[in-house]
Scaffold this motif. Sequence first.
Motif, short mmCIF file in Angstrom:
data_model
loop_
_atom_site.label_atom_id
_atom_site.label_comp_id
_atom_site.label_asym_id
_atom_site.label_seq_id
_atom_site.Cartn_x
_atom_site.Cartn_y
_atom_site.Cartn_z
N ALA A 98 19.72 -13.76 3.50
CA ALA A 98 19.08 -14.91 4.15
C ALA A 98 19.92 -16.16 3.99
O ALA A 98 20.10 -16.94 4.93
CB ALA A 98 17.69 -15.14 3.57
N SER A 108 10.23 -10.90 2.88
CA SER A 108 10.52 -11.77 1.74
C SER A 108 9.80 -11.29 0.49
O SER A 108 10.03 -11.82 -0.60
CB SER A 108 10.08 -13.21 2.06
N HIS A 138 13.16 -9.01 8.15
CA HIS A 138 13.32 -8.73 6.72
C HIS A 138 12.11 -9.26 5.95
O HIS A 138 11.70 -10.41 6.16
CB HIS A 138 14.56 -9.43 6.17
N LEU A 148 18.19 -9.03 -0.28
CA LEU A 148 17.50 -9.63 0.85
C LEU A 148 17.68 -11.15 0.88
O LEU A 148 17.96 -11.74 1.92
CB LEU A 148 16.01 -9.29 0.79
N TYR A 149 17.52 -11.78 -0.28
CA TYR A 149 17.63 -13.24 -0.36
C TYR A 149 19.07 -13.70 -0.15
O TYR A 149 19.31 -14.74 0.45
CB TYR A 149 17.09 -13.73 -1.69
N TYR A 164 12.93 -13.68 8.63
CA TYR A 164 12.30 -13.35 7.36
C TYR A 164 10.81 -13.66 7.45
O TYR A 164 10.41 -14.68 8.03
CB TYR A 164 12.94 -14.14 6.21
#
Length: 208
Positions: free
Chosen positions: A151, A113, A111, A147-148, A77
């Motif tokens: 992660a 952030s 990716h 996305l988060y 990230y």
Amino acid sequence: MSKKSIFYTLFFILLSIGFMGYAGLLIKDGTGNFFGKEKLPVLGPAGHTIHSFNLIDQEGKPFTQNDVKGKIFVSEYFFTTCTNICPVMNKNMEKVYAQYRNTPDFMILSHTSDPDYDSIPVLKAYAEKHGAQPANWRFLTGDKRQLYRLARESYLVDDGHYTGEDDFVHTQWFALVDREGRIRGLYEGTKEKDIEKLIKDIDRLIHE
């Protein structure tokens, strides 16, 4: 030839045969793995694998879990406006890329952030800056919540919890993922020793 000479000749022949047999076991154990070398651990809770996802790459093309099916990949990230750890991380990621850029079953997934700022054109320019070809180094954007979640719940590179618009993922960890979608290692992307280990561990996975 004396009996003593014959004895020593036979002894050394048998010793050589035994050594070659042992060397064969040492090199391979019949499964393609190095004899006596432990496999990389599988991280996370039992049965943990990467969740499904639906993102967009630097070319504006959809990118899903099917695009990494059966592949080994490294996930990270970052965000393009970062002036702290991200430049160091991606400079180190270039070393990983240089080592495996011609390996067809290996990929790097970077990716963002900050999907609000890191648009497709911004990601494309950033990818070109690092010499990344989309065939095996993808810069990904998409829904911030997804996305988060990836992660934290899939790649295990951040231990926070999504708390809305003020939430942010800022992590130096790289995750190594195997062909089955399992996490096989976590590495600090800012440390050279970790990058050296990552490069070696990728090779171990390729030959596992």
